[in-house]
Scaffold this active site. Structure first.
Site, mmCIF file in Angstrom:
data_model
loop_
_atom_site.group_PDB
_atom_site.id
_atom_site.type_symbol
_atom_site.label_atom_id
_atom_site.label_comp_id
_atom_site.label_asym_id
_atom_site.label_seq_id
_atom_site.Cartn_x
_atom_site.Cartn_y
_atom_site.Cartn_z
ATOM 1 N N ASN A 91 0.827 -1.165 0.061
ATOM 2 C CA ASN A 91 0.035 0.029 -0.105
ATOM 3 C C ASN A 91 0.915 1.298 0.046
ATOM 4 O O ASN A 91 1.960 1.443 0.821
ATOM 5 C CB ASN A 91 -0.709 0.114 1.338
ATOM 6 C CG ASN A 91 -2.005 -0.869 1.144
ATOM 7 O OD1 ASN A 91 -2.642 -0.659 0.254
ATOM 8 N ND2 ASN A 91 -2.332 -1.890 1.818
ATOM 9 N N HIS B 79 6.103 1.573 1.621
ATOM 10 C CA HIS B 79 6.280 2.952 1.126
ATOM 11 C C HIS B 79 7.604 3.718 1.274
ATOM 12 O O HIS B 79 8.349 4.112 0.309
ATOM 13 C CB HIS B 79 5.173 4.033 1.248
ATOM 14 C CG HIS B 79 5.069 5.451 0.829
ATOM 15 N ND1 HIS B 79 5.389 5.083 -0.610
ATOM 16 C CD2 HIS B 79 5.422 6.456 1.315
ATOM 17 C CE1 HIS B 79 5.533 6.619 -1.175
ATOM 18 N NE2 HIS B 79 5.202 7.441 -0.081
ATOM 19 N N VAL B 80 8.023 3.813 2.686
ATOM 20 C CA VAL B 80 9.200 4.564 2.887
ATOM 21 C C VAL B 80 10.162 3.579 2.744
ATOM 22 O O VAL B 80 10.379 2.591 3.242
ATOM 23 C CB VAL B 80 9.195 5.216 4.288
ATOM 24 C CG1 VAL B 80 10.593 5.688 4.746
ATOM 25 C CG2 VAL B 80 7.897 6.087 4.711
ATOM 26 N N HIS C 119 8.972 11.775 4.214
ATOM 27 C CA HIS C 119 7.495 11.379 4.403
ATOM 28 C C HIS C 119 6.845 11.725 5.635
ATOM 29 O O HIS C 119 5.603 11.359 5.924
ATOM 30 C CB HIS C 119 7.658 9.620 4.089
ATOM 31 C CG HIS C 119 8.055 9.327 2.747
ATOM 32 N ND1 HIS C 119 7.292 9.436 1.611
ATOM 33 C CD2 HIS C 119 9.162 8.836 2.738
ATOM 34 C CE1 HIS C 119 8.046 8.986 0.614
ATOM 35 N NE2 HIS C 119 9.077 8.588 1.035
#
Ligand SMILES: *[C@@H]1O[C@H](CO)[C@@H](O)[C@H](O)[C@H]1NC(C)=O
Ligand SMILES: *[C@@H]1O[C@H](CO)[C@@H](O)[C@H](O)[C@H]1NC(C)=O
Length: 333
Positions: A184, A222-223, A195
């Site tokens: 995600n 994500h990161v 972020h």
């Protein structure tokens, strides 16, 4: 408590999950109060950028199989929440071929058939191969199955073992690999500058539920780095009251950012300094995690840095289930 976060590939109907609530989702807690002091550990490991041949393309797992249109990149994913379905995925490059999987349980001679689908995609001037997904349903728990993909001279055979039936003391091991393009696309409780505060709206939506239902752990991608939080919550914060620093909360989940399976943008290395109090461990490198549920009260979690081709356990923690055994894990790391 349920297990969420399986992919959106068509699958069989499903019901409840295991006693540990593992969410592979998304959320951010923010820390605009700037009360940052006395955080956990920032790893000093620095990856050798010259030595990037972690997975050489000529290794057996990547080698292209012989034969016209032979299935490549064959892999499986759990296909429902209880472990009675498996999604088989593979790629053919010359033509669509067949999306059928033949499967049979160990010792049986009757092959069953499951029909899948394929898709292709374009990215600028790149056109993908034919990507097949086939869901095999109604399997029995704790059983070995063989399966075949491909047709004619290029049939390939593999096997898997289904997990045992769901129950509060059923052991279950998850392998977790965050990858930017797959997991995600949101951030988490992270102290990496790029972020920071990116997902405040997600926090507002989900965090109160996580705390109310005592979610044990939330994994997010994500990161492009690794970070594990303490059990903290921010639910008192309502934008105007100034209560904006995450506080220790034994009903809150541990947030683990594992967007570090490897990606083309490189690692995120700019961290907020000093390390925030909510951050228990962080490291700007690649790796994978294993979440090993032993029974209703205990799960062993480990994160393995990919160190020049070797998996090195760099972070570890015993998780105690929030419902059955509420113990503060933070001093043990
Ligand atoms: C795709 O485009 C890039 C740059 O525009 C070019 O270098 C490459 O050769 C092209 N590839 C194909 C398969 O046409
Ligand atoms: C649960 O697992 C832990 C770790 O393996 C073990 O120490 C504990 O005794 C187990 N609890 C029960 C009730 O079996």
């Amino acid at each position: 408590m349920g297990v969420a976060g399986f992919s959106s590939i068509p699958s069989c109907s499903s019901s409840s999950g295991s006693s540990f609530a593992v969410l592979i989702v998304v959320l951010a807690l923010t820390l605009n109060g700037v009360t940052v002091c006395n955080g956990g550990k920032t790893s000093t490991f620095v990856r050798n950028v010259k030595n990037t041949e972690d997975m050489p393309l000529n290794s057996d797992v990547f080698r292209v199989p012989d034969g016209y249109n032979a299935p490549q990149q064959v892999h499986i994913t759990q296909g429902d929440l209880v472990g009675k379905a498996v999604i088989v995925s593979w790629v053919t490059v010359d033509e669509p071929g067949s999306s059928v999987v033949l499967y049979w349980s160990d010792g049986s001679h009757r092959k069953k058939e499951a029909k899948g689908k394929y898709e292709t995609y374009k990215f600028y001037n790149y056109t993908s191969g034919f990507i097949h997904h086939c869901t095999v349903c109604n399997l029995e728990h704790d059983k070995k199955y063989y399966y075949e993909v491909g047709i004619g001279h290029t049939v390939r055979t593999f096997w898997f073992v289904t997990p045992p039936a769901v129950g509060p003391d059923t052991p279950y091991t998850f392998g977790l690999m965050g990858k930017h393009e797959v997991v995600n696309h949101m951030t988490d409780l992270v102290s990496y500058i790029h972020h920071f505060m990116e997902a405040e709206t997600m926090r507002v939506m989900y965090e109160a539920w996580f705390v109310r239902y005592k979610v044990d752990v939330v994994f997010a991608g994500h990161v492009h780095a690794y970070e594990r939080s303490e059990r903290v919550s921010n639910i008192a914060y309502n934008v105007v009251n100034g209560l904006c620093t995450p506080v220790k909360d034994q009903s809150a989940p541990v947030y683990i950012t594992i967007g570090d399976g490897g990606n083309s943008e490189g690692l995120v290395t700019d961290m907020t300094e000093p390390q925030p109090q909510y951050s228990a461990f962080r490291e700007a490198s690649f790796g994978h995690a294993i979440f090993d549920i032993k029974n209703r009260t205990h799960a062993y979690y480990s994160w393995h840095r990919n160190q020049d081709g070797y998996a090195v356990e760099a972070d570890r923690l015993w998780f105690y289930n929030r419902y059955w055994k509420q113990v503060d894990e933070s001093p043990s790391s």
